[in-house]
Design an enzyme around this catalytic site. Structure first.
Site, PDB file in Angstrom:
ATOM      1  N   ASP A   8       0.769  -1.145   0.020  1.00 36.68           N
ATOM      2  CA  ASP A   8       0.073   0.030   0.157  1.00 36.68           C
ATOM      3  C   ASP A   8       0.858   1.234  -0.004  1.00 36.68           C
ATOM      4  O   ASP A   8       2.051   1.330   0.547  1.00 36.68           O
ATOM      5  CB  ASP A   8      -0.723   0.000   1.249  1.00 36.68           C
ATOM      6  CG  ASP A   8      -1.983  -1.022   1.222  1.00 36.68           C
ATOM      7  OD1 ASP A   8      -1.963  -2.003   0.259  1.00 36.68           O
ATOM      8  OD2 ASP A   8      -2.826  -0.995   2.099  1.00 36.68           O
ATOM      9  N   HIS A  61      -5.980   3.049  -3.583  1.00 30.63           N
ATOM     10  CA  HIS A  61      -5.856   3.484  -2.305  1.00 30.63           C
ATOM     11  C   HIS A  61      -6.166   4.999  -1.900  1.00 30.63           C
ATOM     12  O   HIS A  61      -5.182   5.578  -1.103  1.00 30.63           O
ATOM     13  CB  HIS A  61      -4.570   2.913  -2.017  1.00 30.63           C
ATOM     14  CG  HIS A  61      -4.537   2.784  -0.263  1.00 30.63           C
ATOM     15  ND1 HIS A  61      -5.498   2.378   0.854  1.00 30.63           N
ATOM     16  CD2 HIS A  61      -3.313   3.080   0.501  1.00 30.63           C
ATOM     17  CE1 HIS A  61      -5.078   2.527   1.873  1.00 30.63           C
ATOM     18  NE2 HIS A  61      -3.787   2.772   1.691  1.00 30.63           N
ATOM     19  N   HIS A  65      -4.786   9.932   0.512  1.00 30.69           N
ATOM     20  CA  HIS A  65      -4.630   9.199   1.522  1.00 30.69           C
ATOM     21  C   HIS A  65      -4.216  10.030   2.729  1.00 30.69           C
ATOM     22  O   HIS A  65      -3.405   9.899   3.410  1.00 30.69           O
ATOM     23  CB  HIS A  65      -3.172   8.245   1.216  1.00 30.69           C
ATOM     24  CG  HIS A  65      -2.675   7.158   2.339  1.00 30.69           C
ATOM     25  ND1 HIS A  65      -2.062   7.492   3.641  1.00 30.69           N
ATOM     26  CD2 HIS A  65      -3.180   5.953   2.170  1.00 30.69           C
ATOM     27  CE1 HIS A  65      -1.999   6.377   3.943  1.00 30.69           C
ATOM     28  NE2 HIS A  65      -2.747   5.305   3.198  1.00 30.69           N
ATOM     29  N   HIS A 163       4.143  -2.027   3.056  1.00 24.20           N
ATOM     30  CA  HIS A 163       4.224  -0.555   2.318  1.00 24.20           C
ATOM     31  C   HIS A 163       5.315  -0.400   1.415  1.00 24.20           C
ATOM     32  O   HIS A 163       6.373  -0.703   2.112  1.00 24.20           O
ATOM     33  CB  HIS A 163       3.910   0.318   3.319  1.00 24.20           C
ATOM     34  CG  HIS A 163       2.747   0.383   4.027  1.00 24.20           C
ATOM     35  ND1 HIS A 163       2.451  -0.578   5.159  1.00 24.20           N
ATOM     36  CD2 HIS A 163       1.484   1.177   4.034  1.00 24.20           C
ATOM     37  CE1 HIS A 163       1.249  -0.275   5.843  1.00 24.20           C
ATOM     38  NE2 HIS A 163       0.672   0.600   5.040  1.00 24.20           N
TER      39      HIS A 163
HETATM   40 ZN   LIG Z   1      -2.516   3.278   3.614  1.00 25.56          ZN
END
Ligand SMILES: [Zn+2]
Length: 213
Positions: A8, A61, A65, A163
């Site tokens: 992500d 996503h 963010h 991540h």
């Molecule tokens: Zn995230």
């Protein structure tokens, strides 16, 4: 035991490229849930294109963010954070229109979604992909691997959130994958059904516990 990997908050070109190198060496496919505005930089766009070309799935996503849907009453937010990000992802998007909300630290709570966000996801045929394993690689770049290996042993099918960010955590990805192999884990690209409350806009599981009271 099955394990699904997801990455992500990227792409961040050098880190994402390293992750792609490692996954290619190990013949593993995953999903990259990208932050839409990151794709504005050509080198990030290029590495996302490489990921898709190498068989990884590209999911949405959010655009920035920056906020959880449950924290705002602004009805324009879902269209911007989901719709605009999807427009930027464009042809790289998985046909199921994969979307993962901003998790604010990984906790699945009542701030995650909003009625307006759920309506937008339904009307626009998105597939919402949550998670069940968050080893906090971002705040423990060296220790996350052992914690995650212990955690995936606790369930039949884990969907792990990592991540592809410049924290140093991804330097340990090869060691983590070796650990998964040692556990004889089956590393798959598909998602555990209980992590997917909406599939192509159709509600599969209740999301009531993810909405503000
Ligand atoms: Zn995230």
């Amino acid at each position: 035991m099955k394990v699904t990997l997801s990455f992500d908050n990227g792409p961040t070109a050098p880190v994402t490229a390293h992750v792609l190198d490692v996954l290619a060496q190990q013949r593993i496919h995953s999903t990259f849930f990208v932050v839409g505005e990151n794709l504005a930089q050509p080198e990030n766009r290029a590495v996302a294109e490489r990921a898709a070309a190498e068989g990884h799935w590209i999911g949405n996503h959010t655009l920035t963010h920056s906020m959880q849907f449950g924290d705002t009453d602004d009805p324009r937010v879902p269209g911007r954070e989901i719709g605009e990000a999807q427009r930027l992802i464009g042809e790289l998007a998985h046909p199921d229109r994969l979307f993962r909300p901003y998790g604010g630290g990984g906790v699945l709570d009542r701030r995650l979604l909003s009625p307006a966000a759920v309506a937008y996801l339904q009307q626009n045929a998105f597939t919402t992909v949550l998670w069940n394993s968050v080893p906090h690689d971002w705040d423990d770049p060296d220790g996350w691997t052992e914690r995650c290996l212990a955690d995936v042993k606790t369930r039949d099918w884990s969907l792990v959130v990592l991540h592809d960010l410049p924290t140093g955590a991804m330097e340990h990805l090869p060691r983590f994958l070796a650990g998964l192999r040692a556990l004889d884990a089956d590393i798959v690209q598909e998602f555990p059904p209980d992590c997917v409350p909406l599939h192509r806009g159709r509600l599969e599981h209740s999301v009531g516990h993810l909405l503000p009271c």
